[in-house]
Write a protein that holds these residues in place. Structure first.
Motif, PDB file in Angstrom:
ATOM      1  N   VAL A  39      31.989 -29.396   5.575  1.00  0.00           N
ATOM      2  CA  VAL A  39      31.639 -28.048   5.152  1.00  0.00           C
ATOM      3  C   VAL A  39      31.118 -27.342   6.395  1.00  0.00           C
ATOM      4  CG1 VAL A  39      30.232 -26.619   3.638  1.00  0.00           C
ATOM      5  CG2 VAL A  39      31.057 -28.846   2.834  1.00  0.00           C
ATOM      6  N   ALA A  40      31.952 -26.463   6.937  1.00  0.00           N
ATOM      7  CA  ALA A  40      31.632 -25.760   8.179  1.00  0.00           C
ATOM      8  C   ALA A  40      30.877 -24.483   7.836  1.00  0.00           C
ATOM      9  CB  ALA A  40      32.906 -25.439   8.946  1.00  0.00           C
ATOM     10  N   VAL A  41      29.662 -24.371   8.352  1.00  0.00           N
ATOM     11  CA  VAL A  41      28.768 -23.271   7.982  1.00  0.00           C
ATOM     12  C   VAL A  41      28.579 -22.314   9.151  1.00  0.00           C
ATOM     13  CG1 VAL A  41      26.430 -22.684   7.242  1.00  0.00           C
ATOM     14  CG2 VAL A  41      27.546 -24.743   6.346  1.00  0.00           C
ATOM     15  N   ASP A  42      28.652 -21.034   8.864  1.00  0.00           N
ATOM     16  CA  ASP A  42      28.294 -20.011   9.843  1.00  0.00           C
ATOM     17  C   ASP A  42      27.863 -18.769   9.070  1.00  0.00           C
ATOM     18  OD1 ASP A  42      29.317 -20.069  13.124  1.00  0.00           O
ATOM     19  OD2 ASP A  42      28.249 -18.337  12.344  1.00  0.00           O
ATOM     20  N   LEU A  43      27.279 -17.820   9.777  1.00  0.00           N
ATOM     21  CA  LEU A  43      26.773 -16.630   9.094  1.00  0.00           C
ATOM     22  C   LEU A  43      27.905 -15.846   8.436  1.00  0.00           C
ATOM     23  CD1 LEU A  43      24.350 -14.808   8.452  1.00  0.00           C
ATOM     24  CD2 LEU A  43      24.735 -13.662  10.644  1.00  0.00           C
ATOM     25  N   LEU A  44      29.030 -15.745   9.128  1.00  0.00           N
ATOM     26  CA  LEU A  44      30.189 -15.023   8.606  1.00  0.00           C
ATOM     27  C   LEU A  44      31.376 -15.967   8.464  1.00  0.00           C
ATOM     28  CD1 LEU A  44      29.979 -11.795  10.809  1.00  0.00           C
ATOM     29  CD2 LEU A  44      29.139 -12.094   8.470  1.00  0.00           C
ATOM     30  N   ALA A  45      32.089 -15.868   7.357  1.00  0.00           N
ATOM     31  CA  ALA A  45      33.253 -16.729   7.136  1.00  0.00           C
ATOM     32  C   ALA A  45      34.302 -16.528   8.217  1.00  0.00           C
ATOM     33  CB  ALA A  45      33.846 -16.456   5.750  1.00  0.00           C
ATOM     34  N   SER A  46      34.432 -15.289   8.709  1.00  0.00           N
ATOM     35  CA  SER A  46      35.442 -15.013   9.740  1.00  0.00           C
ATOM     36  C   SER A  46      35.169 -15.775  11.031  1.00  0.00           C
ATOM     37  CB  SER A  46      35.501 -13.505  10.020  1.00  0.00           C
ATOM     38  OG  SER A  46      34.229 -13.021  10.440  1.00  0.00           O
ATOM     39  N   ASN A  47      33.908 -16.119  11.272  1.00  0.00           N
ATOM     40  CA  ASN A  47      33.571 -16.902  12.466  1.00  0.00           C
ATOM     41  C   ASN A  47      34.163 -18.306  12.416  1.00  0.00           C
ATOM     42  OD1 ASN A  47      32.042 -14.740  13.305  1.00  0.00           O
ATOM     43  ND2 ASN A  47      30.070 -15.653  12.757  1.00  0.00           N
ATOM     44  N   LEU A  67      27.003 -18.550   5.194  1.00  0.00           N
ATOM     45  CA  LEU A  67      25.645 -18.795   4.714  1.00  0.00           C
ATOM     46  C   LEU A  67      24.634 -18.350   5.757  1.00  0.00           C
ATOM     47  CD1 LEU A  67      23.709 -20.147   2.627  1.00  0.00           C
ATOM     48  CD2 LEU A  67      24.018 -22.282   3.900  1.00  0.00           C
ATOM     49  N   ASP A  68      23.641 -17.619   5.317  1.00  0.00           N
ATOM     50  CA  ASP A  68      22.513 -17.272   6.174  1.00  0.00           C
ATOM     51  C   ASP A  68      21.504 -18.409   6.084  1.00  0.00           C
ATOM     52  OD1 ASP A  68      20.305 -16.276   7.472  1.00  0.00           O
ATOM     53  OD2 ASP A  68      20.150 -14.433   6.304  1.00  0.00           O
ATOM     54  N   VAL A  69      21.481 -19.253   7.106  1.00  0.00           N
ATOM     55  CA  VAL A  69      20.645 -20.456   7.041  1.00  0.00           C
ATOM     56  C   VAL A  69      19.156 -20.141   7.129  1.00  0.00           C
ATOM     57  CG1 VAL A  69      22.414 -22.043   7.885  1.00  0.00           C
ATOM     58  CG2 VAL A  69      20.944 -20.840   9.531  1.00  0.00           C
ATOM     59  N   THR A  70      18.815 -18.887   7.422  1.00  0.00           N
ATOM     60  CA  THR A  70      17.397 -18.518   7.451  1.00  0.00           C
ATOM     61  C   THR A  70      16.862 -18.185   6.059  1.00  0.00           C
ATOM     62  OG1 THR A  70      17.723 -16.117   7.770  1.00  0.00           O
ATOM     63  CG2 THR A  70      17.781 -17.512   9.733  1.00  0.00           C
ATOM     64  N   ASP A  71      17.757 -18.089   5.088  1.00  0.00           N
ATOM     65  CA  ASP A  71      17.394 -17.725   3.714  1.00  0.00           C
ATOM     66  C   ASP A  71      17.210 -19.002   2.894  1.00  0.00           C
ATOM     67  OD1 ASP A  71      17.365 -16.960   1.010  1.00  0.00           O
ATOM     68  OD2 ASP A  71      18.712 -15.274   1.348  1.00  0.00           O
ATOM     69  N   ARG A  72      15.963 -19.378   2.657  1.00  0.00           N
ATOM     70  CA  ARG A  72      15.673 -20.650   1.985  1.00  0.00           C
ATOM     71  C   ARG A  72      16.353 -20.750   0.625  1.00  0.00           C
ATOM     72  NH1 ARG A  72      11.978 -23.077  -1.607  1.00  0.00           N
ATOM     73  NH2 ARG A  72      11.356 -25.194  -0.975  1.00  0.00           N
ATOM     74  N   ALA A  73      16.246 -19.704  -0.184  1.00  0.00           N
ATOM     75  CA  ALA A  73      16.834 -19.738  -1.519  1.00  0.00           C
ATOM     76  C   ALA A  73      18.348 -19.885  -1.454  1.00  0.00           C
ATOM     77  CB  ALA A  73      16.459 -18.475  -2.293  1.00  0.00           C
ATOM     78  N   VAL A 118      16.097 -19.101  12.776  1.00  0.00           N
ATOM     79  CA  VAL A 118      17.363 -19.838  12.882  1.00  0.00           C
ATOM     80  C   VAL A 118      17.141 -21.243  13.423  1.00  0.00           C
ATOM     81  CG1 VAL A 118      19.672 -19.870  13.899  1.00  0.00           C
ATOM     82  CG2 VAL A 118      18.641 -17.694  13.230  1.00  0.00           C
ATOM     83  N   GLY A 119      16.285 -21.347  14.447  1.00  0.00           N
ATOM     84  CA  GLY A 119      16.147 -22.614  15.158  1.00  0.00           C
ATOM     85  C   GLY A 119      15.222 -23.625  14.519  1.00  0.00           C
ATOM     86  N   LEU A 120      14.269 -23.171  13.716  1.00  0.00           N
ATOM     87  CA  LEU A 120      13.303 -24.097  13.128  1.00  0.00           C
ATOM     88  C   LEU A 120      13.261 -24.035  11.606  1.00  0.00           C
ATOM     89  CD1 LEU A 120      11.080 -26.189  13.407  1.00  0.00           C
ATOM     90  CD2 LEU A 120       9.438 -24.311  13.716  1.00  0.00           C
ATOM     91  N   LYS A 121      13.037 -22.844  11.058  1.00  0.00           N
ATOM     92  CA  LYS A 121      12.956 -22.740   9.601  1.00  0.00           C
ATOM     93  C   LYS A 121      14.226 -23.237   8.934  1.00  0.00           C
ATOM     94  CE  LYS A 121       9.609 -18.972   9.015  1.00  0.00           C
ATOM     95  NZ  LYS A 121       9.420 -17.603   8.457  1.00  0.00           N
ATOM     96  N   ALA A 122      15.367 -22.855   9.484  1.00  0.00           N
ATOM     97  CA  ALA A 122      16.641 -23.255   8.878  1.00  0.00           C
ATOM     98  C   ALA A 122      16.802 -24.769   8.852  1.00  0.00           C
ATOM     99  CB  ALA A 122      17.803 -22.609   9.628  1.00  0.00           C
ATOM    100  N   VAL A 123      16.282 -25.445   9.871  1.00  0.00           N
ATOM    101  CA  VAL A 123      16.342 -26.913   9.903  1.00  0.00           C
ATOM    102  C   VAL A 123      15.542 -27.494   8.741  1.00  0.00           C
ATOM    103  CG1 VAL A 123      15.809 -28.968  11.268  1.00  0.00           C
ATOM    104  CG2 VAL A 123      16.671 -26.905  12.400  1.00  0.00           C
TER     105      VAL A 123
END
Length: 254
Positions: A39-47, A67-73, A118-123
């Motif tokens: 499952v390849a994740v990035d902010l925009l599907a086009s990326n 997926l916006d990995v900074t969005d916990r929900a 992006v670098g910490l919370k998303a982890v």
């Protein structure tokens, strides 16, 4: 006669963040070659178009996830959907990062907020989100991405260094908490890898200097890092937990 499927079978599921280019893309491609459904994740599907196309051309199993990995929900909801649909989550690779180099005295709050998000919370969010599924299936593997900058002074990278230092510390802490539940948590520590994104921040002269400072005398490649991740998630690394695997040509020893 049953219909012929064009999708490669994949018994295990690997989620890779920041998979649209560079190191993330190389990791996604390598894990797909190793038989994972990626499952390849990035902010925009086009990326993710090139990543998905490359894996599909190699008969790998892949799907894109915007997926916006900074969005916990949003992260928790996405992982729940993946678990329900694919029935497992075996590997999570936290590669996504947003970087801006600035002298410490000039750093603005927005820069700190974005890099930490992006670098910490998303982890943290992805580890939380993967945890229930990994527990239910009896284990899993998480690989984070740190940096030599976490332990070396680099001009203009105070916030990046602080974030990656936090990722290293978080990796050790999580390996203790999660390891007791059968979930291994490690990190890779890439050296200088001139990806598309990195070249927007470091010029040719900067990379020439990095190559000279590296005992092996060369820069790294995305595939170097992907190979290390592939090892850490494999059964060959089944007793490795809480380890930061440096893949930097000996830079930290110089």
């Amino acid at each position: 006669m049953p219909p012929i499927s064009t999708e490669a079978p994949a018994a295990k599921v690997a989620i890779v963040t920041g998979a649209g280019r560079g190191i993330g893309r190389a990791i996604a491609e390598r894990l797909a070659r190793d038989g994972y459904r990626v499952v390849a994740v990035d902010l925009l599907a086009s990326n993710l178009d090139e990543t998905v196309a490359a894996i599909a051309a190699d008969a790998g199993s892949v799907e894109a996830l915007a997926l916006d990995v900074t969005d916990r929900a949003a992260v928790h909801a996405a992982f729940e959907q993946i678990s329900a649909r694919l029935e497992r989550i075996d590997v999570v690779v936290n590669n996504a990062m947003w970087i801006r180099y600035q002298p410490l005295v000039d750093v603005e709050e927005a820069t700190i907020d974005a890099m930490v998000a992006v670098g910490l919370k998303a982890v943290i969010w992805t580890m939380q989100a993967a945890y229930p599924t990994m527990i239910a299936q009896g284990g899993g593997v998480i690989v984070n991405v740190s940096s030599p900058a976490a332990v070396r002074g680099v001009a203009g990278s105070a916030i990046y260094s602080a974030v990656k230092g936090a990722v290293s510390s978080l990796t050790w802490q999580a390996s203790n908490e999660f390891g007791r539940q059968g979930i291994r948590v490690n990190a890779v520590v890439p050296g200088a890898v001139p990806t598309e994104g990195a070249r927007a921040l470091v010029d040719d002269e900067g990379y020439e200097l990095r190559a000279r400072l590296t005992p092996l005398g060369r820069l790294g490649t995305p595939e170097d890092i992907a190979n290390a991740v592939a090892f850490l998630v494999s059964d060959q690394a089944s007793y490795i937990n809480g380890h930061l695997l440096a893949v930097e040509g000996g830079l930290l020893a110089s």
